[in-house]
Write a protein that holds these residues in place. Structure first.
Motif, short mmCIF file in Angstrom:
data_model
loop_
_atom_site.label_atom_id
_atom_site.label_comp_id
_atom_site.label_asym_id
_atom_site.label_seq_id
_atom_site.Cartn_x
_atom_site.Cartn_y
_atom_site.Cartn_z
N ALA A 1 9.85 -4.05 0.37
CA ALA A 1 10.12 -4.88 -0.88
C ALA A 1 10.74 -6.11 -0.28
O ALA A 1 10.40 -6.88 -1.05
N ARG A 2 11.10 -6.43 0.74
CA ARG A 2 11.69 -7.48 1.39
C ARG A 2 10.55 -8.57 1.40
O ARG A 2 10.51 -9.77 0.82
N MET A 3 9.21 -7.96 1.79
CA MET A 3 8.02 -8.90 1.85
C MET A 3 7.65 -9.17 0.54
O MET A 3 6.98 -10.53 0.25
N ALA A 4 7.45 -8.47 -0.33
CA ALA A 4 6.96 -8.62 -1.78
C ALA A 4 8.06 -9.68 -2.24
O ALA A 4 7.40 -10.63 -3.02
N LYS A 5 9.44 -9.49 -2.30
CA LYS A 5 10.18 -10.57 -3.01
C LYS A 5 10.12 -12.04 -2.30
O LYS A 5 10.02 -12.83 -2.92
N GLY A 6 9.77 -11.84 -0.72
CA GLY A 6 9.57 -12.98 -0.11
C GLY A 6 8.36 -13.79 -0.62
O GLY A 6 8.30 -15.14 -0.86
N ILE B 1 -0.13 5.83 -2.36
CA ILE B 1 1.42 5.76 -2.53
C ILE B 1 1.92 5.55 -0.98
O ILE B 1 1.61 6.06 -0.17
N GLY B 2 2.62 4.44 -0.95
CA GLY B 2 3.29 3.96 0.26
C GLY B 2 2.48 3.08 1.22
O GLY B 2 2.99 2.40 2.08
N MET B 3 1.16 2.92 0.86
CA MET B 3 0.25 1.82 1.63
C MET B 3 0.31 0.66 1.12
O MET B 3 0.94 0.40 -0.19
N SER B 4 -0.42 -0.23 1.67
CA SER B 4 -0.41 -1.58 1.23
C SER B 4 -1.62 -2.23 1.66
O SER B 4 -2.46 -1.76 2.64
N PHE B 5 -1.97 -3.40 0.98
CA PHE B 5 -3.17 -3.91 1.36
C PHE B 5 -3.20 -4.99 2.49
O PHE B 5 -4.24 -5.36 3.15
N LEU B 6 -1.71 -5.31 2.91
CA LEU B 6 -1.69 -6.03 4.06
C LEU B 6 -0.72 -5.32 4.97
O LEU B 6 0.61 -5.64 4.98
N PRO B 7 -1.18 -4.23 5.37
CA PRO B 7 -0.28 -3.33 6.16
C PRO B 7 0.18 -4.15 7.69
O PRO B 7 -0.46 -4.98 8.18
N ALA B 8 1.19 -3.63 8.27
CA ALA B 8 1.45 -4.15 9.48
C ALA B 8 0.51 -3.50 10.59
O ALA B 8 0.09 -2.43 10.47
#
Length: 546
Positions: free
Chosen positions: A200-205, A278-285
């Protein structure tokens, strides 16, 4: 058959991927029953009540004509507030609030959407909900509907409040729609960011960075032209908000770019959410090394690892903003000339010194107020680690609570100084190059930027106090930051009472560069910071985790 299954079977035409949207929407509105009304009412009342302030300050048509002419003749002021399209009271309200209100509506929207999408996945709650009768797209739909409801109510409140105070209905509706549509567009952008990022922090940023870029493009475009026709202005959604031109021959067709861009972003968010787990992202760490480096052997290294990307983003943003503001500062004195009214506005915002120094002080004050957003977010990362159940395993070992918190607080306090120094460095260099005297201006401007640090640290200490003593009230930190930002942004031009200006820690700082400075206000603010921080850490040490 369960009640939920019976309900779905009774509505076979309803798409299964939207099942449960209504229940999730009610849940989102219940969770935000304080935050959304606070944002909507505060912003709506601020816009609707601004007419009385302008009527008191500019009570004759001649004064309003002089104000509009002086603002439009000054590229620096246009960069700050935008051009004035009408010298009526309604036109001045739109000039003052179309851009500022649009930015705040965008912030409100991105907080709503990210909270009910990526944050739910990050904490694991979304996985539990999805195990029940919840469709694939229901969480995103509920979050967007919550943002739509908030922006719609905000637009209606602004339009109704202005119309009731005697402003033309068409212009009132246009201003409400300009602010509400900007908020909804950034809700769509936040929905995309929630699919791309892993936290969420990265999405807000990421969404905040797009918002900052939009503001910078609007500022650069308005500085270049007096009628908001620059291509840079039209690239920015904030530029669309002012180009709707409330109370100045409304351009209703400007709503079409808003509608098209919002539909495009929302459609892209739906397409992305259908293609990930769910829980995954297109820009994972990226996967880390097999063995942790020595820098992660303590809480300070961990805090730096968690927050370094955010700090880098803010630093780059302040470098860009400082460069833009420094480039337009040269024309401040030349464009104003002997205009008394514009000079008074500059002096109320930036001090009684020379006009260029007053403009520089105003820009540095803006950077200081914006830096408080970074500081609050860095401190509240502690709360995020706590509620995300990542703090408890760390504290279960040999790391004490104060030592763990000190790691994040060191990044918050030091990071504030770093981003302000970067903004001051870029502003000083840019202005020095434009006037051909880098050596004579870089030092004073950089020192003036760092002079904002004690005020930002005071708000940082306030965030620590709330986190330690009242952890469930951390949303109040954002309300405080927004309130102080509003005081600093609109207070000087509307001549707020001195006691209101004194509520903000920024109101006690000298207007540098150019003004005389004493140690007293800095020492008082640093002392208040120390008290807030000490009380907050003491409260955190004694309360339960979670």
């Amino acid at each position: 058959m369960t009640a939920a299954a019976a309900h779905l079977s009774a509505h076979p035409a309803r798409p299964r991927h939207l099942a449960g949207t209504g229940a999730l929407l009610r849940l989102a509105l219940r969770r935000d029953r304080v935050m959304i009304p606070a944002w909507v009412v505060a912003l709506g009342v601020a816009v609707a009540s601004m007419g009385s302030s302008f009527e008191a300050l500019y009570d004759t048509a001649a004064k309003r004509v002089e104000l509009a002419g002086s603002m439009n003749a000054n590229g620096s002021m246009r960069a700050l507030y935008g051009p004035v399209f009408s010298d009526s009271i309604g036109g001045l309200i739109a000039w003052r609030m179309a851009g500022f209100g649009a930015v705040l509506a965008a912030v409100m929207s991105l907080l709503i959407v990210v909270r009910h999408t990526r944050e739910e996945e990050e904490t694991g709650r979304q996985e539990l909900l999805s195990a029940a009768m919840v469709g694939r797209r229901a969480p995103l739909t509920a979050a967007l509907l919550a943002a739509l409801l908030a922006n719609a109510v905000l637009a209606v409140l602004i339009a109704a409040g202005l119309a009731k105070s005697g402003r033309p209905a068409a212009g009132s509706l246009a201003l409400g729609l300009a602010i509400g549509c900007t908020g909804m567009l950034f809700a769509g952008l936040a929905a995309i960011a929630a699919q791309l990022t892993e936290s969420a922090r990265m999405a807000k940023g990421l969404t905040g960075a797009v918002l900052g870029l939009a503001f910078a493009l609007r500022a650069a475009g308005d500085a270049a032209t007096a009628d908001a026709t620059s291509p840079l202005t039209w690239i920015s959604p904030i530029g669309w908000s002012e180009n709707l031109r409330p109370y100045a021959g409304e351009r209703w067709w400007v709503l079409l770019p808003f509608a098209a861009a919002t539909a495009l972003t929302v459609g892209a968010a739906y397409a992305l959410t259908a293609r990930r787990d769910i829980g995954m992202s297109f820009l994972p760490a990226r996967p880390g090394p097999a063995a942790a480096p020595r820098s992660l052997s303590g809480p300070f290294g961990l805090a730096w690892r968690l927050q370094r990307t955010t700090l880098l983003g803010w630093t780059l943003g302040f470098l860009c903003a400082g460069g833009i503001f420094g480039g337009i500062a040269k024309g401040a004195a030349d464009l104003v000339g002997d205009n008394r009214q514009t000079r008074e506005i500059f002096e109320r915002m930036g001090g009684q010194q020379g006009l260029t120094d007053a403009f520089l002080a105003t820009m540095l004050g803006m950077l200081g107020m914006i830096a408080a957003i970074y500081a609050a977010g860095a401190v509240l990362r502690l709360r995020g680690e706590e509620t995300g159940e990542r703090a408890e395993p760390v504290l279960a070992g040999a790391v004490g609570r104060i030592r763990w918190a000190a790691g994040h607080l060191s990044v918050a306090f030091a990071g504030t100084a770093v981003i302000l120094a970067s903004g001051g460095l870029a502003l000083g260099l840019s202005y020095g190059v434009s006037v051909g005297d880098v050596g004579g201006h870089l030092g004073p401007v950089l020192a003036a930027a760092l002079a904002q640090v004690p005020a930002v640290w005071t708000l940082t200490g306030l965030a620590v106090l709330v986190f330690g003593v009242l952890p469930k009230a951390t949303t109040a930190v954002w309300a405080a930051v927004g309130g102080f930002l509003a005081i600093g942004w609109i207070g000087p031009s509307l001549k707020f009472p001195q006691w209101v200006m004194d509520l903000s820690p920024y109101g006690h700082l000298p207007k540098l560069p150019g003004a005389e400075a004493t140690a007293a206000p800095f020492l008082w603010l640093l002392g208040l910071t120390a008290v807030f921080t000490a009380v907050g850490l003491a409260g955190f040490r004694r309360r339960d985790i979670g």
